[in-house]
Design a protein around this motif. Structure first.
Motif, PDB file in Angstrom:
ATOM      1  N   ASP A 622       0.862  -1.186   0.000  1.00  0.00           N
ATOM      2  CA  ASP A 622       0.000   0.000   0.000  1.00  0.00           C
ATOM      3  C   ASP A 622       0.901   1.239   0.000  1.00  0.00           C
ATOM      4  O   ASP A 622       1.285   1.744   1.054  1.00  0.00           O
ATOM      5  N   ILE A 623       1.225   1.714  -1.217  1.00  0.00           N
ATOM      6  CA  ILE A 623       2.214   2.793  -1.288  1.00  0.00           C
ATOM      7  C   ILE A 623       1.684   4.130  -0.774  1.00  0.00           C
ATOM      8  O   ILE A 623       2.450   5.040  -0.498  1.00  0.00           O
ATOM      9  N   SER A 624       0.360   4.239  -0.608  1.00  0.00           N
ATOM     10  CA  SER A 624      -0.170   5.527  -0.126  1.00  0.00           C
ATOM     11  C   SER A 624       0.341   5.836   1.282  1.00  0.00           C
ATOM     12  O   SER A 624       0.353   6.980   1.716  1.00  0.00           O
ATOM     13  N   THR A 625       0.777   4.814   2.019  1.00  0.00           N
ATOM     14  CA  THR A 625       1.288   5.050   3.375  1.00  0.00           C
ATOM     15  C   THR A 625       2.644   5.761   3.345  1.00  0.00           C
ATOM     16  O   THR A 625       3.136   6.209   4.371  1.00  0.00           O
ATOM     17  N   LEU A 626       3.248   5.843   2.163  1.00  0.00           N
ATOM     18  CA  LEU A 626       4.576   6.440   2.091  1.00  0.00           C
ATOM     19  C   LEU A 626       4.569   7.953   2.210  1.00  0.00           C
ATOM     20  O   LEU A 626       5.542   8.564   2.621  1.00  0.00           O
ATOM     21  N   GLU A 627       3.490   8.562   1.786  1.00  0.00           N
ATOM     22  CA  GLU A 627       3.470  10.027   1.778  1.00  0.00           C
ATOM     23  C   GLU A 627       2.019  10.498   1.832  1.00  0.00           C
ATOM     24  O   GLU A 627       1.302  10.378   0.848  1.00  0.00           O
ATOM     25  N   ASN A 628       1.628  11.054   2.979  1.00  0.00           N
ATOM     26  CA  ASN A 628       0.220  11.475   3.152  1.00  0.00           C
ATOM     27  C   ASN A 628      -0.232  12.475   2.108  1.00  0.00           C
ATOM     28  O   ASN A 628      -1.345  12.390   1.600  1.00  0.00           O
ATOM     29  N   SER A 629       0.661  13.421   1.810  1.00  0.00           N
ATOM     30  CA  SER A 629       0.190  14.561   1.037  1.00  0.00           C
ATOM     31  C   SER A 629       0.298  14.368  -0.474  1.00  0.00           C
ATOM     32  O   SER A 629       0.154  15.309  -1.231  1.00  0.00           O
ATOM     33  N   ALA A 630       0.580  13.131  -0.925  1.00  0.00           N
ATOM     34  CA  ALA A 630       0.708  12.942  -2.375  1.00  0.00           C
ATOM     35  C   ALA A 630      -0.266  11.875  -2.860  1.00  0.00           C
ATOM     36  O   ALA A 630      -0.675  10.994  -2.098  1.00  0.00           O
ATOM     37  N   SER A 631      -0.633  11.968  -4.144  1.00  0.00           N
ATOM     38  CA  SER A 631      -1.538  10.970  -4.712  1.00  0.00           C
ATOM     39  C   SER A 631      -0.732   9.715  -5.034  1.00  0.00           C
ATOM     40  O   SER A 631       0.495   9.748  -5.133  1.00  0.00           O
ATOM     41  N   VAL A 632      -1.468   8.616  -5.248  1.00  0.00           N
ATOM     42  CA  VAL A 632      -0.813   7.349  -5.557  1.00  0.00           C
ATOM     43  C   VAL A 632       0.038   7.490  -6.824  1.00  0.00           C
ATOM     44  O   VAL A 632       1.161   6.993  -6.896  1.00  0.00           O
ATOM     45  N   ASP A 633      -0.504   8.215  -7.839  1.00  0.00           N
ATOM     46  CA  ASP A 633       0.263   8.379  -9.081  1.00  0.00           C
ATOM     47  C   ASP A 633       1.562   9.131  -8.844  1.00  0.00           C
ATOM     48  O   ASP A 633       2.610   8.784  -9.385  1.00  0.00           O
ATOM     49  N   GLU A 634       1.458  10.168  -8.027  1.00  0.00           N
ATOM     50  CA  GLU A 634       2.683  10.937  -7.725  1.00  0.00           C
ATOM     51  C   GLU A 634       3.721  10.058  -7.041  1.00  0.00           C
ATOM     52  O   GLU A 634       4.909  10.144  -7.340  1.00  0.00           O
ATOM     53  N   ILE A 635       3.226   9.231  -6.119  1.00  0.00           N
ATOM     54  CA  ILE A 635       4.180   8.380  -5.400  1.00  0.00           C
ATOM     55  C   ILE A 635       4.806   7.379  -6.360  1.00  0.00           C
ATOM     56  O   ILE A 635       6.007   7.130  -6.325  1.00  0.00           O
ATOM     57  N   LYS A 636       3.954   6.837  -7.266  1.00  0.00           N
ATOM     58  CA  LYS A 636       4.486   5.878  -8.246  1.00  0.00           C
ATOM     59  C   LYS A 636       5.604   6.513  -9.068  1.00  0.00           C
ATOM     60  O   LYS A 636       6.663   5.924  -9.257  1.00  0.00           O
ATOM     61  N   SER A 637       5.360   7.728  -9.550  1.00  0.00           N
ATOM     62  CA  SER A 637       6.429   8.316 -10.373  1.00  0.00           C
ATOM     63  C   SER A 637       7.630   8.693  -9.515  1.00  0.00           C
ATOM     64  O   SER A 637       8.766   8.646  -9.991  1.00  0.00           O
ATOM     65  N   ALA A 638       7.375   9.004  -8.232  1.00  0.00           N
ATOM     66  CA  ALA A 638       8.507   9.285  -7.337  1.00  0.00           C
ATOM     67  C   ALA A 638       9.370   8.039  -7.187  1.00  0.00           C
ATOM     68  O   ALA A 638      10.600   8.105  -7.241  1.00  0.00           O
ATOM     69  N   ILE A 639       8.720   6.904  -7.022  1.00  0.00           N
ATOM     70  CA  ILE A 639       9.471   5.646  -6.869  1.00  0.00           C
ATOM     71  C   ILE A 639      10.298   5.389  -8.134  1.00  0.00           C
ATOM     72  O   ILE A 639      11.484   5.045  -8.064  1.00  0.00           O
ATOM     73  N   GLU A 640       9.639   5.600  -9.280  1.00  0.00           N
ATOM     74  CA  GLU A 640      10.354   5.398 -10.553  1.00  0.00           C
ATOM     75  C   GLU A 640      11.585   6.300 -10.635  1.00  0.00           C
ATOM     76  O   GLU A 640      12.654   5.888 -11.034  1.00  0.00           O
ATOM     77  N   LEU A 641      11.378   7.553 -10.242  1.00  0.00           N
ATOM     78  CA  LEU A 641      12.483   8.520 -10.306  1.00  0.00           C
ATOM     79  C   LEU A 641      13.675   8.051  -9.463  1.00  0.00           C
ATOM     80  O   LEU A 641      14.811   8.052  -9.924  1.00  0.00           O
ATOM     81  N   VAL A 642      13.375   7.632  -8.236  1.00  0.00           N
ATOM     82  CA  VAL A 642      14.483   7.214  -7.361  1.00  0.00           C
ATOM     83  C   VAL A 642      15.172   5.980  -7.943  1.00  0.00           C
ATOM     84  O   VAL A 642      16.397   5.878  -7.955  1.00  0.00           O
ATOM     85  N   LYS A 643      14.369   5.053  -8.459  1.00  0.00           N
ATOM     86  CA  LYS A 643      14.966   3.838  -9.034  1.00  0.00           C
ATOM     87  C   LYS A 643      15.903   4.201 -10.187  1.00  0.00           C
ATOM     88  O   LYS A 643      16.994   3.669 -10.310  1.00  0.00           O
TER      89      LYS A 643
END
Ligand code: WTA
Length: 648
Positions: A622-643
């Motif tokens: 459940d990636i939404s737990t990673l960042e309260n203030s961001a949408s799931v899509d934003e978190i997904k692209s954040a993960i991609e960016l870091v990778k």
């Protein structure tokens, strides 16, 4: 269900050192059900000039006031009452220098020094209510300065001597201190740290300090500024300078101690005189049950709360004999701790899990070189202790006989809050669990929405009731006090994860916020990010912890360099040095990764948790737990960016 070990170790009750669990249960119940009766009695552990009118004023939560209108003095309780009460010639401190020199100081000797330095402070114009900074090594002058300040009603703020110039300046500025006590230098693992030079640098960033008192410890050259800097030996009188202890109100501050939180600015935790004193004296007695003939060794640094409460105030209030050790635990050899225990026939040792894990790595050869049979009780503090380290300590240092008192507490709590109460009734121990709350503490574990979690489920640890040792506020920032600790649940939020098992044992599972525990030191990730950004080269940074088998957390930094920076190959060591000089060596990142970009939320906040999760290969389902203030899509692209950036 969070996995916790379930081994139970029941030690035979030895009437001399620990008692059966029933008396603990009785005391605990009374403390919650009849707090007036309980605390009226237990506050008698301290001598009061005037008794309080009311045990607790809770009319203005969360600003609780204990022992309302009670009058006392902490320095009187630490020295005068023993000198007057038959312990004049008892040893207060056995000070052991890093090079093995020793000084033995009686209660009378301590009383003499405290009065003389109190007189010196008054002569230098320091008066009740003033603030002074102590930036000192582990030398006898450190407790003397603390007690002298307390004697005249000045509020001291001790800054751990491992902090760098900016960190020191920040604390001077926030406390508006007018005087600093320091030393020319300190010995650390055979090297000399030039403390006075760090003070000089800090004073270029602050303007309130008028006087600097310097203890000559190492004999190195220390530039003295005419009109500002004076030697300790020149200001301290050598006659019988009795200074009458000020009658302090129970709710006058005793000290301010800065600790790390979730912003770049450290929090000035303000402790009271009355409630704090009652709390630490009782908790030391309950948890360790030291006897009059015992030798107590809290091997922490005086600059942290553990040293304030359990090297200085509590053992002196109880009239105990303490070891005060100047140096590093592995210097000159890894048997240093064991050597001191043997030589001084120490009965109780209190140290950190990091120290135990460090010494454990050298094997049992070193403890075996020494007779440790005088030890009756062992303690730990500062971080969760893993069962393997617990067992090593129990078996190899305590000979499988001495209880391990795992004390959970915080700068804010003043003293132990969850710990076996050896002096009231020793519970069967579980390696890795701090067991049960001490009297007066009413803990519960809540989920994000404030509901109590089920047995065995991980949640946030909160305390439902105030207790005498709790801090009064944050210096200059009562709003932050309310916001950080009470807003989330309407009761005291510790910032720690915990779980309660089917036997009611508490297991502490680490910080739930942006705070790291590195070798037991409490550090804020955002302070380190700010320090990195304050260098000329860094544009953005994200700092987080990676579990480390010895020191708890290792510091990992991701940084984005400014345009055109980083051409020279040594940028990583340059940045490490910059952090070391600004904040202090304990803050030095273990790893610095240079990346092209860091993920951010729409509001521009760096998504530190995302970086950490990718780095540790722990991206949750459940990636939404990673960042309260961001949408799931934003978190997904954040993960991609870091990778992409890290090729992980
Ligand atoms: C951690 C140190 C598990 C915890 C006295 C807390 C512990 C923080 C323990 C406070 C323990 C301290 N078991 N965790 N026995 N003792 N902690 O303010 O995360 O430097 O919130 O006070 O240390 O650190 P502080």
């Amino acid at each position: 269900m969070t996995e916790v070990e379930d081994e139970i170790i029941t030690l035979p009750v030895d009437e001399r050192y620990h008692t059966a669990i029933e008396s603990y249960k009785k005391a605990y119940k009374e403390s919650l059900e009849q707090p007036e009766t309980f605390w009226s009695r237990e506050a008698g552990i301290i001598d009061w000039f005037k008794k309080w009118d009311k045990v607790l004023d809770d009319s203005n939560p969360p600003f609780f006031r204990w022992f309302v209108n009670g009058k006392l003095n902490a320095s009187y309780n630490a020295v005068d009452r023993h000198v007057l009460g038959g312990k004049r010639n008892k040893v207060a401190y056995i000070w052991v220098a890093e090079n093995g020199d020793e000084k033995i100081v009686s209660y009378d000797g301590l009383y003499y020094r405290v009065n003389n330095f109190a007189k010196a402070l008054l002569d230098m114009g320091i008066k009740r209510g003033d603030r002074i900074i102590l930036y000192m090594p582990m030398i006898l002058e450190a407790p003397v300065a603390m007690l002298a300040a307390a004697r005249i009603g000045a509020t001291f703020s001790f800054v751990f001597a491992g902090f760098g110039a900016s960190a020191l300046a920040e604390r001077i500025n926030d406390s508006q201190a007018t005087l600093v006590v320091t030393a020319d230098g300190s010995f650390r693992a055979g090297k000399i740290v030039k403390l006075k030079e760090i003070v000089d640098e800090a004073l270029t960033m602050s303007s309130t300090v008028k006087t600097v008192v310097v203890v000559k410890r190492t004999g190195i050259d220390a530039p003295m500024q005419e009109g500002r800097d004076v030697w300790w030996d020149d200001v301290i009188g050598h006659g019988s300078n009795y200074v009458k202890p000020e009658e302090m109100d129970a709710n006058d501050p005793l000290y301010i101690l800065y600790t790390s939180g979730t912003t770049g600015k450290p929090k000035g935790v303000v402790h009271s005189t009355g409630g704090y004193s009652v709390w630490i004296a009782n908790t030391l007695k309950w948890a360790f049950n030291p006897g009059d003939d015992d030798r107590w060794w809290c091997a922490a640094d005086i600059g942290w709360v553990t040293g304030h409460s359990y090297i200085v105030f509590a053992p002196l209030f109880l009239g105990l004999t303490s070891i005060l050790y100047e140096g590093a635990i592995t210097y000159p050899a890894p048997d240093r701790l064991w050597e001191i225990i043997e030589k001084y026939r120490v009965n109780m040792l209190y140290t950190s899990p990091t120290a135990i894990r460090t010494l454990m790595r050298y094997g049992t050869k070193y403890p075996k070189m020494h007779d440790l049979s005088t030890l009756k009780v062992l303690g730990t503090v500062g971080e969760p202790i893993n069962p393997a380290a617990w067992k090593w300590y129990f078996e190899n240092i305590g000979d499988s006989k001495t209880p391990i008192i795992d004390t959970y507490w915080q700068t804010e709590t003043g003293g132990f809050v969850i710990s076996p109460s050896n002096g009231l009734g020793l519970p069967p121990l579980k390696p890795g669990s701090a067991t049960f709350p001490v009297p007066g503490i009413d803990p519960t574990i809540l989920d994000e929405s404030g509901k109590e979690v089920k047995t065995g489920q991980k949640g946030f640890l909160v305390f439902k009731k105030p207790w005498p040792g709790m801090f009064m506020t944050l210096n200059n920032d009562p709003e932050r006090y309310k916001e950080v600790y009470f807003k989330k649940y309407g009761m005291y939020y510790t910032g720690d994860y915990a779980v309660n098992d089917h036997d009611g044992y508490f297991w502490l599972l680490g910080r739930a916020d942006e705070v790291l525990k590195v070798s037991g030191h409490r550090l804020g990730t955002i302070e380190i990010e700010d320090a990195l950004i304050s260098s000329n080269e860094v544009a953005e940074s994200a700092v987080f912890g990676r579990p480390h088998e010895v020191k708890g957390d290792a510091i990992i930094a991701f940084v984005v360099l400014k345009e055109g920076e980083g051409g020279d190959g040594d940028i990583v060591s340059k940045l490490r040095n910059h952090v070391r000089e600004t904040l202090g060596p304990i803050y030095t990142p273990d790893e610095i990764h240079i990346v092209g970009a860091l993920p951010k939320t729409r509001s521009g906040k760096i998504m530190r948790r995302v970086v950490r999760a990718v780095f540790l290969n722990q991206v949750p389902g459940d990636i939404s737990t990673l960042e309260n203030s961001a949408s799931v899509d934003e978190i997904k692209s954040a993960i991609e960016l870091v990778k992409r950036e890290t090729s992980l």
